[in-house]
Every structure is written in C-alpha cells, then in structure tokens.
Design a protein around this motif. Sequence first.
Motif, short mmCIF file in Angstrom:
data_model
loop_
_atom_site.label_atom_id
_atom_site.label_comp_id
_atom_site.label_asym_id
_atom_site.label_seq_id
_atom_site.Cartn_x
_atom_site.Cartn_y
_atom_site.Cartn_z
N ARG A 1 0.83 -1.20 0.00
CA ARG A 1 0.00 0.00 0.00
C ARG A 1 0.87 1.25 0.00
NH1 ARG A 1 -4.19 -0.81 4.74
NH2 ARG A 1 -5.19 0.98 3.73
N LEU A 2 0.48 2.21 -0.85
CA LEU A 2 1.24 3.45 -1.00
C LEU A 2 0.26 4.63 -1.00
CD1 LEU A 2 4.07 4.67 -1.53
CD2 LEU A 2 3.60 4.46 -3.97
N PRO A 3 -0.27 5.00 0.17
CA PRO A 3 -1.24 6.10 0.22
C PRO A 3 -0.61 7.47 0.07
CG PRO A 3 -0.78 5.30 2.43
CD PRO A 3 -0.05 4.38 1.49
N GLY A 4 0.72 7.56 0.16
CA GLY A 4 1.40 8.85 0.04
C GLY A 4 2.76 8.69 -0.59
N ALA A 5 3.78 9.21 0.08
CA ALA A 5 5.14 9.14 -0.44
C ALA A 5 5.73 7.75 -0.21
CB ALA A 5 6.01 10.21 0.21
N TRP A 6 6.60 7.32 -1.12
CA TRP A 6 7.27 6.04 -1.00
C TRP A 6 8.29 6.08 0.13
CZ3 TRP A 6 7.26 1.13 -1.61
CH2 TRP A 6 8.44 0.38 -1.60
N ASN A 7 8.33 5.00 0.90
CA ASN A 7 9.28 4.86 2.00
C ASN A 7 10.18 3.67 1.68
OD1 ASN A 7 10.64 4.33 4.42
ND2 ASN A 7 8.92 5.06 5.67
N VAL B 1 -6.42 8.45 -5.50
CA VAL B 1 -5.69 9.34 -6.40
C VAL B 1 -6.69 10.30 -7.04
CG1 VAL B 1 -4.25 9.53 -8.45
CG2 VAL B 1 -3.85 7.68 -6.85
N LEU B 2 -6.79 11.49 -6.48
CA LEU B 2 -7.66 12.54 -6.98
C LEU B 2 -6.79 13.70 -7.47
CD1 LEU B 2 -10.44 12.44 -4.21
CD2 LEU B 2 -10.51 11.42 -6.50
N PRO B 3 -7.39 14.75 -8.04
CA PRO B 3 -6.57 15.85 -8.55
C PRO B 3 -5.68 16.51 -7.51
CG PRO B 3 -8.77 15.97 -9.47
CD PRO B 3 -8.81 14.89 -8.45
N ASP B 4 -5.99 16.35 -6.21
CA ASP B 4 -5.15 16.96 -5.18
C ASP B 4 -3.91 16.12 -4.86
OD1 ASP B 4 -6.33 14.84 -3.88
OD2 ASP B 4 -7.16 16.01 -2.22
N ASP C 1 1.42 14.06 -7.44
CA ASP C 1 2.67 13.31 -7.45
C ASP C 1 2.45 11.79 -7.36
OD1 ASP C 1 4.13 15.64 -7.59
OD2 ASP C 1 4.38 15.82 -5.44
N ALA C 2 1.23 11.34 -7.53
CA ALA C 2 0.94 9.91 -7.36
C ALA C 2 1.74 9.06 -8.34
CB ALA C 2 -0.55 9.65 -7.52
N ALA C 3 1.82 9.46 -9.60
CA ALA C 3 2.56 8.67 -10.59
C ALA C 3 4.04 8.63 -10.24
CB ALA C 3 2.36 9.25 -11.98
N LYS C 4 4.60 9.76 -9.83
CA LYS C 4 6.01 9.80 -9.47
C LYS C 4 6.31 8.88 -8.29
CE LYS C 4 7.56 13.34 -7.21
NZ LYS C 4 7.98 14.74 -6.88
N ASP D 1 -7.24 8.57 -11.66
CA ASP D 1 -6.50 7.30 -11.60
C ASP D 1 -6.02 6.90 -12.98
OD1 ASP D 1 -9.12 6.95 -12.42
OD2 ASP D 1 -9.56 5.31 -11.04
N TRP D 2 -6.83 7.11 -14.00
CA TRP D 2 -6.42 6.78 -15.37
C TRP D 2 -5.32 7.72 -15.84
CZ3 TRP D 2 -7.01 2.69 -18.34
CH2 TRP D 2 -6.71 2.79 -19.70
N GLU D 3 -5.41 8.99 -15.47
CA GLU D 3 -4.35 9.94 -15.83
C GLU D 3 -3.02 9.55 -15.16
OE1 GLU D 3 -5.96 13.66 -14.64
OE2 GLU D 3 -7.47 13.70 -16.23
N THR D 4 -3.09 9.06 -13.93
CA THR D 4 -1.87 8.58 -13.26
C THR D 4 -1.29 7.39 -14.01
OG1 THR D 4 -2.62 9.37 -11.10
CG2 THR D 4 -0.99 7.59 -11.10
N TRP D 5 -2.16 6.46 -14.43
CA TRP D 5 -1.71 5.31 -15.20
C TRP D 5 -1.02 5.74 -16.48
CZ3 TRP D 5 -0.81 0.26 -15.37
CH2 TRP D 5 -0.86 -0.43 -16.58
N GLU D 6 -1.59 6.69 -17.19
CA GLU D 6 -0.98 7.15 -18.43
C GLU D 6 0.37 7.82 -18.18
OE1 GLU D 6 -4.09 9.54 -20.25
OE2 GLU D 6 -4.46 7.89 -21.65
N GLU D 7 0.47 8.55 -17.09
CA GLU D 7 1.75 9.18 -16.76
C GLU D 7 2.81 8.11 -16.48
OE1 GLU D 7 3.65 12.35 -13.53
OE2 GLU D 7 1.46 12.19 -13.75
#
Length: 346
Positions: free
Chosen positions: A129-135, A164-167, A170-173, A217-223
């Motif tokens: 699970r990765l709800p925020g920044a990677w650790n 993963v919403l517009p706020d 950095d989700a894709a990164k 979520d789809w925009e994150t996938w495309e990124e």
Amino acid sequence: MSVPLYVPVLPTRPHAVSAYRALTPDIQRRIAPLWTLPPRPGFLPAPLAQRIRKESGDVTTAHRHGVGWLDAPFADDIEADVLSDALSPGWWDHRNLWPVTGPGRPAAQQSLALAVARRREDGLGLRVRLPGAWNDSTTSEVIDLLERLPPRYPVDLLLDLGTVLPDRPDAAKEGLRALDALVPLTSWRTVTAMAGGFPDPPSDFREGVPYEAPRSDWETWEEIQHSERSYLSRLIYGDYGIHPATYVAQVPPSRNGGPPWGVLRYTTARSYHLSKVPHGIKYDDTNREAAGSLTRLADFRGPGAGAGERWLRDRTQGMTSTGNHTVWNRVGNVQHLTFVARSLAG
C-alpha cells in the motif's frame, strides 16, 4: 496463469459479487478482481468467522470463468486470528482465488497467507500500500516476506496507490519510485498498479444536476506508461471500480437501509459522471430523469454496449423499476468494469 488485463479492487459485498456474476464470460476472463474483506471491529469471533466464510464463499461461487485474489488488509490482530480459523489452509484447496498478504500486516495474517501459498504452490499476492510518499524501508519488509517462500515461487506484486484525486499530482512519481525499488526484487509473475479515482458526491450534490469529475486514476496510469521504464510492458492496470478507494475500508452497515437517495455512476474515456437518484416508486419521474441525464451524455455508448447501458436506457423509458442501492451499485460496476476491460483490450 492467464495474465489479466485489469485488476479491479472490489469489496466482498453482495452488490459487487452480483456485478461480477453479471459480466459476460469474455470480460470475466480479462479481469482478476482483488476481493477485499472489510474491517469488522468489535465482532465476536463466532459471528465474525461466519461472515468471513459467507462472503468468501460467495466470491468463490461467482468465479466461473476467471481467477482473482482474496485479501483482508484491514484485519487487526484479533480479526487476523479469526481469519486464520475461518479460512484455514485447507479452505483454499481447489479454489481459484489466491491468498494475499503484505508489509505491516498482523503476524497471523501473514502466516496464514504464506502457509496457504506453500500448501498450494501456485501463487501469492503481495499487496504493497502506497497512500502517500514512497518509503524505502518498505523494500526490506517485502524482502522479508519473499524470503519466507520457496525459491522461484510465483508471486504477484499488487502496488496499491489508494486514493488518487486531482489533489495528489505526485501519485505517478511516487508509484514509479515504488516500482523501481520493488520490481527488481524477484521475478514477479505479474505486476499491477492500482489506484482509486472515483470521487465521493460533492457537498452540493442535487437532483437534476449531474456531476462530472476527471479520471485521475487513469491519468496517473498514463503518466506511468509514459515514463519509459523497461518493465512497463509487464504492468497491469487496476482501479477501485465505481467507489472511492476508501469504500472497501468502511465497516458494512449492520442492517439494510441507507439514505432515501443514491448515486448512478457512469464511466467515459476521460470522466466519471454521477447523478443523484431518489428511491421509491413515488419518485419515478425524478428517478427516470436521473438515468436520462446519463443516457444523454455525448459519450453514452448505447444499450448495445452492455448490461449497464441497457439498464440505464430501460430506466429512462420506464421499462424497469426504480432500483435501490444494491441495484445502482451493481449496474454502475457492470458498466465500469466492462468499459475498462474493453478499453484495455484495444
């Protein structure tokens, strides 16, 4: 294993199981749901075990043409002990569901999943699970779990980005940081990146006023797909169906009911559409208008596209009853799952 095109995260609730049953066989074969048991804090062991067996059994019965995973990511130490008794290693024999565990889980839950995996010798899901920044410390926890399995054991990586919403730009990164660290750890059988982008209804949600939100979520996938990583050809898409990612973590209501209105949901290539729908025959006209607001969308694909579109057409024309929360959720998921699976198939 036939590698799926799509991994939807679905709750082990009747409406989601019914939606999966309603999919055509070709769509069922393209998807592998990650069935997720909800938390049930405060339940006594006996009724909790009964609920776990009932929901897990319903999911198993629904799987006629495809496979999937069954997970309990929200179980605390007490629930994990009950889970180990309710779904003991023998329960999993000859079922087309794979066990799942992950970092930070109770010891009993991890031990059960690993015991089932060693007994069956045909697969285990690791849900990170990765709800925020990677650790980076998560990497060592995943390594510890992998080292408890036989060499070259088939393991599926399920990277769960959560909401993963517009706020969350950095989700894709952050997802790529996680994948860069995790993909090299072993020869994963499959690698899936999942995210939930369906929004909650807005605070000013009103009847007769459809609401539109981007498919973040789809925009994150495309990124992620445009990152030029070498492992992208192996990556599988996943989402949370028609509910926000937080829905699977909610404690189910103790009895039937709910507000006198619900939500009709429709997925298009770039947007999620929500329409407030009242319940009850006395609201038939308003109910039909809510369905009509979706059938009048420029991207509505018509009744030939699937059972979800047919229900909306029929409701608009008064050819079926007003429905209820279970029906609206089932119809929305049938439409969404069918559309996503076909989009990914090209």
